[in-house]
Design a protein around this motif. Sequence first.
Motif, PDB file in Angstrom:
ATOM      1  N   LYS A 152       0.663  -1.113   0.115  1.00 40.64           N
ATOM      2  CA  LYS A 152      -0.029  -0.068  -0.038  1.00 40.64           C
ATOM      3  C   LYS A 152       0.880   1.304   0.034  1.00 40.64           C
ATOM      4  O   LYS A 152       0.799   2.191  -0.795  1.00 40.64           O
ATOM      5  N   ASN A 153       1.829   1.169   0.738  1.00 47.04           N
ATOM      6  CA  ASN A 153       2.670   2.509   0.851  1.00 47.04           C
ATOM      7  C   ASN A 153       3.515   2.653  -0.569  1.00 47.04           C
ATOM      8  O   ASN A 153       3.638   4.030  -1.006  1.00 47.04           O
ATOM      9  N   LEU A 154       3.932   1.504  -1.134  1.00 50.68           N
ATOM     10  CA  LEU A 154       4.489   1.540  -2.314  1.00 50.68           C
ATOM     11  C   LEU A 154       3.587   2.044  -3.547  1.00 50.68           C
ATOM     12  O   LEU A 154       4.200   2.970  -4.327  1.00 50.68           O
ATOM     13  N   VAL A 155       2.352   1.710  -3.378  1.00 51.08           N
ATOM     14  CA  VAL A 155       1.179   1.945  -4.593  1.00 51.08           C
ATOM     15  C   VAL A 155       0.941   3.405  -4.248  1.00 51.08           C
ATOM     16  O   VAL A 155       1.091   4.309  -5.269  1.00 51.08           O
ATOM     17  N   MET A 156       0.912   3.898  -2.890  1.00 46.44           N
ATOM     18  CA  MET A 156       0.728   5.529  -2.738  1.00 46.44           C
ATOM     19  C   MET A 156       1.989   6.401  -3.272  1.00 46.44           C
ATOM     20  O   MET A 156       1.771   7.318  -3.923  1.00 46.44           O
ATOM     21  N   ILE A 157       3.295   5.836  -2.748  1.00 47.90           N
ATOM     22  CA  ILE A 157       4.328   6.698  -3.442  1.00 47.90           C
ATOM     23  C   ILE A 157       4.506   6.668  -4.745  1.00 47.90           C
ATOM     24  O   ILE A 157       4.637   7.976  -5.377  1.00 47.90           O
ATOM     25  N   VAL A 158       4.484   5.365  -5.526  1.00 49.53           N
ATOM     26  CA  VAL A 158       4.522   5.594  -6.762  1.00 49.53           C
ATOM     27  C   VAL A 158       3.401   6.409  -7.680  1.00 49.53           C
ATOM     28  O   VAL A 158       3.655   7.011  -8.525  1.00 49.53           O
ATOM     29  N   GLY A 159       2.186   6.321  -7.136  1.00 47.36           N
ATOM     30  CA  GLY A 159       0.915   6.963  -7.643  1.00 47.36           C
ATOM     31  C   GLY A 159       1.175   8.561  -7.588  1.00 47.36           C
ATOM     32  O   GLY A 159       0.999   9.214  -8.542  1.00 47.36           O
ATOM     33  N   PHE A 160       1.551   8.816  -6.548  1.00 48.99           N
ATOM     34  CA  PHE A 160       2.088  10.218  -6.427  1.00 48.99           C
ATOM     35  C   PHE A 160       3.083  10.999  -7.048  1.00 48.99           C
ATOM     36  O   PHE A 160       2.960  11.873  -7.801  1.00 48.99           O
ATOM     37  N   ILE A 161       4.246  10.079  -7.220  1.00 47.44           N
ATOM     38  CA  ILE A 161       5.253  10.375  -8.210  1.00 47.44           C
ATOM     39  C   ILE A 161       4.843  10.497  -9.555  1.00 47.44           C
ATOM     40  O   ILE A 161       5.057  11.106 -10.605  1.00 47.44           O
ATOM     41  N   HIS A 167       2.853  13.525 -14.696  1.00 45.82           N
ATOM     42  CA  HIS A 167       1.598  13.969 -15.151  1.00 45.82           C
ATOM     43  C   HIS A 167       0.748  12.650 -15.736  1.00 45.82           C
ATOM     44  O   HIS A 167       0.333  12.922 -16.619  1.00 45.82           O
ATOM     45  N   VAL A 168       0.940  11.564 -15.091  1.00 44.87           N
ATOM     46  CA  VAL A 168       0.165  10.401 -15.673  1.00 44.87           C
ATOM     47  C   VAL A 168      -1.192  10.610 -15.303  1.00 44.87           C
ATOM     48  O   VAL A 168      -1.557  10.844 -14.312  1.00 44.87           O
ATOM     49  N   ASN A 169      -1.909  10.358 -16.279  1.00 46.94           N
ATOM     50  CA  ASN A 169      -3.614  10.240 -16.161  1.00 46.94           C
ATOM     51  C   ASN A 169      -3.844   9.551 -14.837  1.00 46.94           C
ATOM     52  O   ASN A 169      -3.526   8.166 -14.597  1.00 46.94           O
ATOM     53  N   VAL A 170      -4.804  10.111 -14.045  1.00 44.12           N
ATOM     54  CA  VAL A 170      -5.107   9.300 -12.821  1.00 44.12           C
ATOM     55  C   VAL A 170      -5.804   8.076 -13.102  1.00 44.12           C
ATOM     56  O   VAL A 170      -6.017   7.197 -12.275  1.00 44.12           O
ATOM     57  N   ILE A 171      -6.642   7.927 -14.192  1.00 40.05           N
ATOM     58  CA  ILE A 171      -7.193   6.805 -14.487  1.00 40.05           C
ATOM     59  C   ILE A 171      -6.412   5.741 -14.811  1.00 40.05           C
ATOM     60  O   ILE A 171      -6.658   4.479 -14.244  1.00 40.05           O
ATOM     61  N   TYR A 172      -5.180   5.975 -15.175  1.00 38.66           N
ATOM     62  CA  TYR A 172      -4.223   4.762 -15.362  1.00 38.66           C
ATOM     63  C   TYR A 172      -3.869   4.171 -13.997  1.00 38.66           C
ATOM     64  O   TYR A 172      -3.599   3.248 -13.661  1.00 38.66           O
TER      65      TYR A 172
END
Length: 194
Positions: A152-161, A167-172
């Motif tokens: 979960k922490n990795l997903v959160m950090i990678v998602g933020f970065i 500027h990766v689309n939030v849908i992806y």
Amino acid sequence: MENNLKCQDSQKKLLKLFLSTLYISTFTFGGGFVIITFMKRKFVDELHWIEEDEMLDLTALAQSAPGAIAVNASILVGWRIAGFFGILIAIIGTILPPMLILSVISFFYSTFASNLYVALVLKGMQAGVAAVILDVVCELGLNIVKEKSIIKNLVMIVGFIATFFFHVNVIYIIVIATIVGIGKELWRFKEVKK
């Protein structure tokens, strides 16, 4: 007699749900994440109708579904609290204030659009909305960190970065996080079966 008491309790709960969603929707400016904050404070912290981790799940579902996040969240919270009638009550409480406010604004649009004071109030509200959204992000992020789940922490950090820097689309990001979550649960289920 017992059925009568249950019916009265159910009606009181539905009334409380309606008044809560009506109040939240009336005094919430800035979009879905702001309303999620107020819903969390009302239904998790104050009324204790929903657990905090369940509210996180409802928020993720509300954001993932098509449509306005405020209405999606109301549907999910209403269902969780009072079933089908909870959905109806929560939706009515959520959409009624914006419909009335937008009807008034559209009627007087030309007056509002050119008014300097209205423009200044809206600018001030933008700063307040940013602060509320930051509060939600910090609070929900800290809850994930407290779980000490590496995935979960990795997903959160990678998602933020991915969002902030690339500027990766939030849908992806949502689709990938969903796949990771499903994979994690399937792996856990497989381990439990052994």
